[in-house]
Design a protein around this motif. Structure first.
Motif, mmCIF file in Angstrom:
data_model
loop_
_atom_site.group_PDB
_atom_site.id
_atom_site.type_symbol
_atom_site.label_atom_id
_atom_site.label_comp_id
_atom_site.label_asym_id
_atom_site.label_seq_id
_atom_site.Cartn_x
_atom_site.Cartn_y
_atom_site.Cartn_z
ATOM 1 N N ARG A 173 8.000 -2.749 -54.866
ATOM 2 C CA ARG A 173 6.575 -2.903 -55.186
ATOM 3 C C ARG A 173 5.873 -3.746 -54.125
ATOM 4 N N LEU A 174 6.551 -4.798 -53.670
ATOM 5 C CA LEU A 174 5.985 -5.643 -52.605
ATOM 6 C C LEU A 174 5.707 -4.816 -51.365
ATOM 7 N N LEU A 175 6.657 -3.943 -50.998
ATOM 8 C CA LEU A 175 6.493 -3.133 -49.790
ATOM 9 C C LEU A 175 5.325 -2.152 -49.905
ATOM 10 N N THR A 176 5.089 -1.641 -51.115
ATOM 11 C CA THR A 176 3.972 -0.698 -51.280
ATOM 12 C C THR A 176 2.635 -1.362 -50.989
ATOM 13 N N PHE A 177 2.580 -2.686 -51.162
ATOM 14 C CA PHE A 177 1.348 -3.410 -50.831
ATOM 15 C C PHE A 177 1.340 -3.891 -49.381
ATOM 16 N N VAL A 178 2.482 -4.406 -48.916
ATOM 17 C CA VAL A 178 2.541 -5.063 -47.608
ATOM 18 C C VAL A 178 2.531 -4.059 -46.456
ATOM 19 N N VAL A 179 3.329 -2.998 -46.553
ATOM 20 C CA VAL A 179 3.506 -2.088 -45.413
ATOM 21 C C VAL A 179 2.200 -1.440 -44.966
ATOM 22 N N PRO A 180 1.387 -0.834 -45.867
ATOM 23 C CA PRO A 180 0.127 -0.228 -45.393
ATOM 24 C C PRO A 180 -0.784 -1.245 -44.703
ATOM 25 N N LEU A 181 -0.887 -2.440 -45.291
ATOM 26 C CA LEU A 181 -1.757 -3.460 -44.701
ATOM 27 C C LEU A 181 -1.210 -3.925 -43.348
ATOM 28 N N PHE A 182 0.110 -4.039 -43.248
ATOM 29 C CA PHE A 182 0.735 -4.438 -41.978
ATOM 30 C C PHE A 182 0.473 -3.382 -40.899
ATOM 31 N N LEU A 183 0.595 -2.109 -41.240
ATOM 32 C CA LEU A 183 0.373 -1.030 -40.268
ATOM 33 C C LEU A 183 -1.085 -0.996 -39.800
ATOM 34 N N ILE A 184 -2.007 -1.246 -40.725
ATOM 35 C CA ILE A 184 -3.433 -1.294 -40.340
ATOM 36 C C ILE A 184 -3.682 -2.446 -39.371
ATOM 37 N N ALA A 185 -3.132 -3.637 -39.695
ATOM 38 C CA ALA A 185 -3.293 -4.801 -38.812
ATOM 39 C C ALA A 185 -2.648 -4.538 -37.455
#
Length: 377
Positions: free
Chosen positions: A212-224
């Motif tokens: 669940r953490l990755l579903t939030f973190v990964v998209p935001l990390f890729l955008i940054a």
């Protein structure tokens, strides 16, 4: 993207250090972003509830053994994510708790229990008062009247408590109500299955939570990361670098917890059980102390090694400045670098270049004749 470039761009703008005001604004922004990130992660992790939410305590206690007390029979507190076995149990409990006879006796039971608590509070107060008055009697500060009154009040409360207990014991047993046998059969049939489900979920839940953490973190990390690599504006680089760093922190913390959950936690439990079985827990304590001392020793060693390297680098910079001022790099006295030795300390001011064999100033990183870099000056 190399780490050192990434690290450098956290606090520099156009190759210049950020001003204190800019750093302050960045810190405020980081705090806001970190709180927002943690809040987003928590909202996602709620979709993977803890074992104590998925298997509420009011449910799991029934699978230890069938309950027989009135205050153990309340509707189980369930959540949207509660396990199906607890929801099924709740239906069995409801067969008992919705029985009109049970409701009447449960209300009476609650009333009697409340009176018992009040009685015990009064009894405790009388006991404390009795002890105080007895002390006063011994000290010849009071007669025996107050002690006698406290004794009578205490005996009345004790009799009242006995009556309350008798009334509670006279209530019908839980097993006599409709639905109890069905409840008991359900517990007996699902007891081992419940334990297996609970143990499995307790082991796998941290993995569900991490997903669940990755579903939030990964998209935001890729955008940054996209903004960091594609944007030509340095301020975008700085902010996106900070966002990636803030996303990295909770992620690595969860990775470390998973590693601990998989290996050391299980291993540690087995080791403790082994030492307990052979009666040598002291040896285990010695091992733990030794490992902690070793870990801190290694950490201190590497910290000091890094500090020493920084000091050596600073010393080299200082030597360059000293030589530029025509001073001896050993004793810092003014010297003539056309001479071979320092007249104050005898330090040899020149060395032979390993490439061209010409003499060059000792302490400088490059040969003054051929420009070759000289190692270990």
């Amino acid at each position: 993207m190399r780490f050192f470039n990434f690290k450098k761009e956290l606090l520099t703008f156009k190759n210049e250090p950020l001003s204190p005001l800019s750093i302050l604004l960045l810190v405020i922004l980081d705090i806001f972003l970190f709180i927002a990130i943690l809040d987003g992660i928590r909202n996602e992790e709620k979709k993977s509830p803890s074992p104590y939410t998925y298997f509420p305590t009011s449910c799991s206690k029934h699978f230890t053994y069938p309950q027989t007390r009135y205050n153990d029979f309340i509707n189980i507190r369930t959540y949207n994510e509660t396990s199906q076995v607890c929801l099924d149990l709740n239906q069995k409990v409801s067969l008992i708790t919705t029985d009109p006879e049970f409701i009447k006796n449960k209300n009476l039971y609650n009333k009697l229990e409340r009176l018992k608590r009040e009685n015990l509070r009064k009894t405790q107060r009388i006991q404390n008062s009795y002890n105080t008055r007895l002390f006063e009697k011994i000290a010849n500060e009071s007669d025996g009247v107050k002690i006698y009154q406290a004794k009578l009040e205490y005996e009345t409360l004790v009799k009242e408590l006995d009556d309350l207990n008798a009334k509670i014991n006279a209530l019908p047993a839980i097993a006599s109500y409709n639905g109890y046998k069905e409840y008991e059969s359900f517990i007996t049939y699902h007891k081992s299955d419940f334990k297996q489900q609970y143990d499995d979920y307790k082991f796998w839940q941290p993995f569900y939570k991490f997903a669940r953490l990755l579903t939030f973190v990964v998209p935001l990390f890729l955008i940054a990361l996209l903004f960091y690599r594609r944007s030509s504006r340095e301020i975008v680089h700085i902010i996106s670098a900070h966002i990636m760093l803030l996303l990295f922190l909770p992620t690595i913390a969860n990775v470390l917890y998973l590693i601990y959950h998989i290996i050391p936690k299980t291993l540690l439990a087995n080791i403790v059980a082994f030492f307990v079985s052979i009666g040598l827990m002291a040896v285990f304590n010695y091992i733990v102390i030794a490992l902690v001392v070793l870990a801190f020793g290694v950490a201190i060693y590497f910290i000091q090694k890094k500090v020493a390297a920084q000091r050596a680098l600073k010393a080299k910079v200082n030597i360059k400045n000293i030589i530029a001022e025509n001073k001896c790099s050993m004793c810092y006295v003014k010297v003539d670098y056309s001479k071979e030795h320092c007249p104050n300390c005898g330090f040899k001011l020149h060395r032979e270049c390993p490439n061209c064999k010409e003499q060059t100033i000792r302490g400088l990183p490059f040969c003054s004749s051929c420009g070759t870099q000289i190692e270990n000056v």
